[in-house]
Design a protein around this motif. Structure first.
Motif, mmCIF file in Angstrom:
data_model
loop_
_atom_site.group_PDB
_atom_site.id
_atom_site.type_symbol
_atom_site.label_atom_id
_atom_site.label_comp_id
_atom_site.label_asym_id
_atom_site.label_seq_id
_atom_site.Cartn_x
_atom_site.Cartn_y
_atom_site.Cartn_z
ATOM 1 N N THR A 292 16.370 14.299 -15.462
ATOM 2 C CA THR A 292 15.009 14.266 -14.923
ATOM 3 C C THR A 292 14.023 14.116 -16.079
ATOM 4 O O THR A 292 14.362 14.335 -17.247
ATOM 5 N N SER B 245 7.815 19.734 -9.391
ATOM 6 C CA SER B 245 9.162 19.327 -8.991
ATOM 7 C C SER B 245 9.734 18.378 -10.035
ATOM 8 O O SER B 245 8.993 17.654 -10.698
ATOM 9 N N GLU C 22 5.384 12.429 -3.542
ATOM 10 C CA GLU C 22 5.276 13.874 -3.717
ATOM 11 C C GLU C 22 4.538 14.166 -5.017
ATOM 12 O O GLU C 22 4.812 13.550 -6.043
ATOM 13 N N ALA D 269 4.140 15.847 -8.260
ATOM 14 C CA ALA D 269 5.167 16.448 -9.107
ATOM 15 C C ALA D 269 4.598 17.157 -10.329
ATOM 16 O O ALA D 269 5.233 18.057 -10.857
#
Length: 132
Positions: free
Chosen positions: A24, A62, A100, A102
């Protein structure tokens, strides 16, 4: 369509070179991207060079996996004589996934002269505000 003075939008693709060992976006890379968006928004409003004076808060809500796109929106929320507060929000997009939020952050930026000293912001935005 033109972008209002003091705002900017950047689009980035999260590539493996930007990732941590979890696959990520590495937080340091996220900060760098947010700082770049804040810089562009502040310089656009000030119409001169700017530097970062501080970061008053950053939230990573996230993880952003490799392969996702990230849209960073930055806008100047406060203008002083030489300083500005810039808010940055990052939204992810991926196939078959809704956008979304983040990450987000608040950056303090300062307009500077050729010697790196604080300089007065004399943008069209400020002149329009003073006429109101």
């Amino acid at each position: 369509m033109t972008t209002p003075q003091g705002t900017t939008e950047l689009h980035e693709l999260v590539l493996p070179v930007m990732a941590n060992h979890h696959g990520t976006l590495f937080a340091g890379q996220g900060l760098q991207l947010m700082a770049k968006a804040a810089f562009l928004a502040a310089r656009g409003l000030a119409q001169r060079e700017v530097v970062m004076a501080g970061v008053t808060g950053v939230d990573f809500m996230s993880p952003i996996p490799v392969g996702y796109s990230l849209t960073l929106r930055a806008w100047v929320s406060r203008v002083g004589s030489s300083s500005m507060t810039v808010c940055v929000s990052g939204h992810t997009e991926a196939p078959a996934a809704p956008p979304e939020e983040a990450l987000k952050g608040v950056f303090e930026m300062v307009a500077v002269d050729g010697n790196g000293r604080p300089a007065v912001i004399e943008s069209r935005y400020m002149k329009q505000e003073s006429r109101s």
